[in-house]
Each structure stands twice: as structure tokens, then as C-alpha cells.
Design a protein around this motif. Sequence first.
Motif, PDB file in Angstrom:
ATOM      1  N   GLU A   1     -13.228   0.436  -4.587  1.00  0.00           N
ATOM      2  CA  GLU A   1     -12.520   0.377  -5.869  1.00  0.00           C
ATOM      3  C   GLU A   1     -11.060   0.038  -5.586  1.00  0.00           C
ATOM      4  O   GLU A   1     -10.314   0.859  -5.064  1.00  0.00           O
ATOM      5  CB  GLU A   1     -12.605   1.717  -6.597  1.00  0.00           C
ATOM      6  N   LYS A   2     -10.673  -1.177  -5.969  1.00  0.00           N
ATOM      7  CA  LYS A   2      -9.347  -1.683  -5.608  1.00  0.00           C
ATOM      8  C   LYS A   2      -8.224  -0.806  -6.153  1.00  0.00           C
ATOM      9  O   LYS A   2      -7.204  -0.615  -5.506  1.00  0.00           O
ATOM     10  CB  LYS A   2      -9.180  -3.113  -6.128  1.00  0.00           C
ATOM     11  N   LYS A   3      -8.467  -0.270  -7.353  1.00  0.00           N
ATOM     12  CA  LYS A   3      -7.423   0.537  -7.979  1.00  0.00           C
ATOM     13  C   LYS A   3      -7.190   1.831  -7.183  1.00  0.00           C
ATOM     14  O   LYS A   3      -6.052   2.214  -6.912  1.00  0.00           O
ATOM     15  CB  LYS A   3      -7.853   0.878  -9.413  1.00  0.00           C
ATOM     16  N   VAL A   4      -8.287   2.465  -6.794  1.00  0.00           N
ATOM     17  CA  VAL A   4      -8.178   3.703  -6.029  1.00  0.00           C
ATOM     18  C   VAL A   4      -7.558   3.423  -4.657  1.00  0.00           C
ATOM     19  O   VAL A   4      -6.652   4.128  -4.203  1.00  0.00           O
ATOM     20  CB  VAL A   4      -9.569   4.366  -5.853  1.00  0.00           C
ATOM     21  N   ALA A   5      -8.041   2.339  -4.012  1.00  0.00           N
ATOM     22  CA  ALA A   5      -7.528   1.977  -2.684  1.00  0.00           C
ATOM     23  C   ALA A   5      -6.024   1.695  -2.744  1.00  0.00           C
ATOM     24  O   ALA A   5      -5.265   2.135  -1.877  1.00  0.00           O
ATOM     25  CB  ALA A   5      -8.280   0.753  -2.150  1.00  0.00           C
ATOM     26  N   GLY A   6      -5.606   0.981  -3.779  1.00  0.00           N
ATOM     27  CA  GLY A   6      -4.192   0.641  -3.934  1.00  0.00           C
ATOM     28  C   GLY A   6      -3.333   1.876  -4.152  1.00  0.00           C
ATOM     29  O   GLY A   6      -2.249   2.017  -3.587  1.00  0.00           O
ATOM     30  N   PHE A   7      -3.858   2.789  -4.955  1.00  0.00           N
ATOM     31  CA  PHE A   7      -3.162   4.050  -5.237  1.00  0.00           C
ATOM     32  C   PHE A   7      -2.973   4.864  -3.952  1.00  0.00           C
ATOM     33  O   PHE A   7      -1.883   5.359  -3.651  1.00  0.00           O
ATOM     34  CB  PHE A   7      -4.010   4.807  -6.277  1.00  0.00           C
ATOM     35  N   ILE A   8      -4.026   4.942  -3.151  1.00  0.00           N
ATOM     36  CA  ILE A   8      -3.943   5.689  -1.889  1.00  0.00           C
ATOM     37  C   ILE A   8      -2.959   5.015  -0.933  1.00  0.00           C
ATOM     38  O   ILE A   8      -2.095   5.663  -0.338  1.00  0.00           O
ATOM     39  CB  ILE A   8      -5.337   5.796  -1.221  1.00  0.00           C
ATOM     40  N   LYS A   9      -3.095   3.693  -0.811  1.00  0.00           N
ATOM     41  CA  LYS A   9      -2.241   2.954   0.129  1.00  0.00           C
ATOM     42  C   LYS A   9      -0.755   3.106  -0.215  1.00  0.00           C
ATOM     43  O   LYS A   9       0.049   3.444   0.636  1.00  0.00           O
ATOM     44  CB  LYS A   9      -2.642   1.474   0.133  1.00  0.00           C
ATOM     45  N   ARG A  10      -0.433   2.881  -1.470  1.00  0.00           N
ATOM     46  CA  ARG A  10       0.983   2.985  -1.878  1.00  0.00           C
ATOM     47  C   ARG A  10       1.536   4.379  -1.595  1.00  0.00           C
ATOM     48  O   ARG A  10       2.617   4.540  -1.039  1.00  0.00           O
ATOM     49  CB  ARG A  10       1.136   2.677  -3.373  1.00  0.00           C
ATOM     50  N   GLY A  11       0.763   5.378  -1.978  1.00  0.00           N
ATOM     51  CA  GLY A  11       1.219   6.756  -1.791  1.00  0.00           C
ATOM     52  C   GLY A  11       1.423   7.108  -0.330  1.00  0.00           C
ATOM     53  O   GLY A  11       2.432   7.706   0.045  1.00  0.00           O
ATOM     54  N   LEU A  12       0.465   6.703   0.494  1.00  0.00           N
ATOM     55  CA  LEU A  12       0.562   7.041   1.925  1.00  0.00           C
ATOM     56  C   LEU A  12       1.701   6.286   2.591  1.00  0.00           C
ATOM     57  O   LEU A  12       2.370   6.819   3.476  1.00  0.00           O
ATOM     58  CB  LEU A  12      -0.762   6.742   2.637  1.00  0.00           C
ATOM     59  N   GLU A  13       1.928   5.056   2.166  1.00  0.00           N
ATOM     60  CA  GLU A  13       3.036   4.294   2.750  1.00  0.00           C
ATOM     61  C   GLU A  13       4.380   4.919   2.397  1.00  0.00           C
ATOM     62  O   GLU A  13       5.295   4.925   3.215  1.00  0.00           O
ATOM     63  CB  GLU A  13       2.966   2.828   2.309  1.00  0.00           C
ATOM     64  N   GLU A  14       4.457   5.467   1.195  1.00  0.00           N
ATOM     65  CA  GLU A  14       5.691   6.164   0.817  1.00  0.00           C
ATOM     66  C   GLU A  14       5.911   7.395   1.698  1.00  0.00           C
ATOM     67  O   GLU A  14       7.035   7.838   1.890  1.00  0.00           O
ATOM     68  CB  GLU A  14       5.657   6.583  -0.655  1.00  0.00           C
ATOM     69  N   GLU A  15       4.825   7.938   2.225  1.00  0.00           N
ATOM     70  CA  GLU A  15       4.908   9.095   3.125  1.00  0.00           C
ATOM     71  C   GLU A  15       5.055   8.635   4.580  1.00  0.00           C
ATOM     72  O   GLU A  15       4.891   9.418   5.500  1.00  0.00           O
ATOM     73  CB  GLU A  15       3.647   9.952   3.001  1.00  0.00           C
ATOM     74  N   SER A  16       5.281   7.342   4.750  1.00  0.00           N
ATOM     75  CA  SER A  16       5.545   6.705   6.050  1.00  0.00           C
ATOM     76  C   SER A  16       4.337   6.606   6.989  1.00  0.00           C
ATOM     77  O   SER A  16       4.487   6.472   8.189  1.00  0.00           O
ATOM     78  CB  SER A  16       6.751   7.347   6.756  1.00  0.00           C
ATOM     79  N   TYR A  17       3.138   6.644   6.419  1.00  0.00           N
ATOM     80  CA  TYR A  17       1.957   6.357   7.234  1.00  0.00           C
ATOM     81  C   TYR A  17       1.714   4.841   7.244  1.00  0.00           C
ATOM     82  O   TYR A  17       2.048   4.168   6.272  1.00  0.00           O
ATOM     83  CB  TYR A  17       0.712   7.036   6.655  1.00  0.00           C
ATOM     84  N   ALA A  18       1.137   4.344   8.328  1.00  0.00           N
ATOM     85  CA  ALA A  18       0.683   2.955   8.343  1.00  0.00           C
ATOM     86  C   ALA A  18      -0.755   2.965   7.828  1.00  0.00           C
ATOM     87  O   ALA A  18      -1.571   3.768   8.275  1.00  0.00           O
ATOM     88  CB  ALA A  18       0.737   2.390   9.749  1.00  0.00           C
TER      89      ALA A  18
ATOM     90  N   ASP B   1      19.560  11.430   9.337  1.00  0.00           N
ATOM     91  CA  ASP B   1      18.721  11.035   8.195  1.00  0.00           C
ATOM     92  C   ASP B   1      17.995   9.746   8.533  1.00  0.00           C
ATOM     93  O   ASP B   1      18.593   8.819   9.047  1.00  0.00           O
ATOM     94  CB  ASP B   1      19.589  10.786   6.958  1.00  0.00           C
ATOM     95  N   LEU B   2      16.705   9.708   8.219  1.00  0.00           N
ATOM     96  CA  LEU B   2      15.925   8.508   8.532  1.00  0.00           C
ATOM     97  C   LEU B   2      15.254   7.969   7.278  1.00  0.00           C
ATOM     98  O   LEU B   2      14.845   8.737   6.411  1.00  0.00           O
ATOM     99  CB  LEU B   2      14.841   8.841   9.555  1.00  0.00           C
ATOM    100  N   THR B   3      15.111   6.659   7.211  1.00  0.00           N
ATOM    101  CA  THR B   3      14.309   6.073   6.145  1.00  0.00           C
ATOM    102  C   THR B   3      12.829   6.258   6.529  1.00  0.00           C
ATOM    103  O   THR B   3      12.516   6.659   7.653  1.00  0.00           O
ATOM    104  CB  THR B   3      14.571   4.566   5.984  1.00  0.00           C
ATOM    105  N   VAL B   4      11.951   5.937   5.589  1.00  0.00           N
ATOM    106  CA  VAL B   4      10.524   6.107   5.814  1.00  0.00           C
ATOM    107  C   VAL B   4      10.053   5.357   7.066  1.00  0.00           C
ATOM    108  O   VAL B   4       9.354   5.901   7.918  1.00  0.00           O
ATOM    109  CB  VAL B   4       9.757   5.633   4.561  1.00  0.00           C
ATOM    110  N   LYS B   5      10.431   4.095   7.205  1.00  0.00           N
ATOM    111  CA  LYS B   5       9.966   3.305   8.351  1.00  0.00           C
ATOM    112  C   LYS B   5      10.644   3.744   9.644  1.00  0.00           C
ATOM    113  O   LYS B   5      10.039   3.717  10.715  1.00  0.00           O
ATOM    114  CB  LYS B   5      10.208   1.805   8.114  1.00  0.00           C
TER     115      LYS B   5
END
Length: 224
Positions: free
Chosen positions: A9-26, A148-152
Motif C-alpha cells: 500500500e503506497k500510502k502506508v509505505a510513504g507514511f512510514i518512510k517519511r516518518g522514519l526519515e524524519e527520525e534519521s533512519y535510512a 547540536d546535529l541535524t537529522v542526517k
Amino acid sequence: MRILVVEDEKKVAGFIKRGLEEESYAVDVVHDGEEGQDLAESGEYDVIILDVMLPKKDGIELLKRIRDKGVNTPVLLLTARDAVEDRVKGLDSGADDYLTKPFAFEELIARLRALMRRGTTELTVLKFADLSLDPATRMARRGDKDIDLTVKEYALLEYLLRNPNRVLTRTMIAQHVWDYTFDSETNVVDVYINHLRNKVDKDADEKLIHTVRGVGYILREERE
Ligand code: CA
């Protein structure tokens, strides 16, 4: 931290990806079970988020295959609300935890943190020389100075600290800190290493982040 998401489900996958990237996961996302199995078998991931109902090969089947092949990456299963049987089968097949859809992002993060604590990637403070990084507060410290560090930058420093005294190629860094669609022709890795050096090494007597010419970078103490 690198996470594989297998969800059609693209919508669910996109939601997870965006959220995790904001938490600095690849985050790498694939939309079917076959592609998911290929990537999961690479053993390159810290956690796998796996949907049960998938085209080509379902999540339970995928899970059985990778466990048979000795891949013991923690797996968080995504199941439908009423699919009790899926949950039981999933846990029997080697899933570490499950989450029913729909779920709040905070809940997903809480489950992932719990899985990582259980796995090898504990949330303990990472230290090298007088440099430290606390995954709980996401703060770095060099000597008595807070950084202080940015996410990346955080993700990059975490990767260096988990692999001290080891040459890390630009490709390895890109794949762990960014994701597999990352274009390794760009100089983004070098740019971020420079940001990090300005924060971590610039004001210190001893440099810790060193260039390995033509290859990549290494975190090590300077030779005498
Ligand atoms: Ca699905």
C-alpha cells in the motif's frame, strides 16, 4: 540505522518512510514479497517492517524463507485488525513483534525502539575518544562541549561511531545513512562529512574524522 519496509500500500509505505526519515533512519521501501525477500536476504538491515498481505509472495512466506536462510534481523509484522491467525502464524514463523493497521506513528516508533533494544543495536551511549553520542537524547558531546546535529548529521555520526577504526567507503556511508536509491555520483557524503567535521573536529586539538584518499572516511585517533 537502516530499515527495510515491505508494504504494497503506497500510502502506508510513504507514511512510514517519511516518518522514519524524519527520525534519521535510512529507509528502503519495496512493494512486493519477492523484491522484499531479495533485500531482506542481504542482511544489511537493522529492522524489517513487513506487511502480511503482499503481491507475489506474502509476508509470512517471506519471513519463513529468510529465517530458514539464517537471517535473524528483527521483524515487525503489519497485520490487519481482525487477522488474529496472521499474528499467530507470523510469530510462529519468526516475527519479533506485530502491529495492527491502522496504527499511530508513535506506536510504530515505540515498537521499533523496543526491537532494536532487544537486538544488537542497543540504545546505549556511543563513545570514541572524547566524543560521545546519546541515541536517547540525540545529543553529541566532544570534551565538555554539547553539539547540536541535524537529522542526517546525527545518522552519519552514529554510523561512524558504530564502526570506529574501520574504513567506510562513500557507498557504504550512502547506503546506511541515505538509502539504496541514493546516487553515489553526487558529493553529498563529502558535504555532510564536512558539516560534521566543522562541528566535531574544528575546535578540537585532535581530529577524529579522517579522509582515506580515493576511498572514503575513517573514525580514528591520530597516530603519534
Ligand atoms: Ca498489503
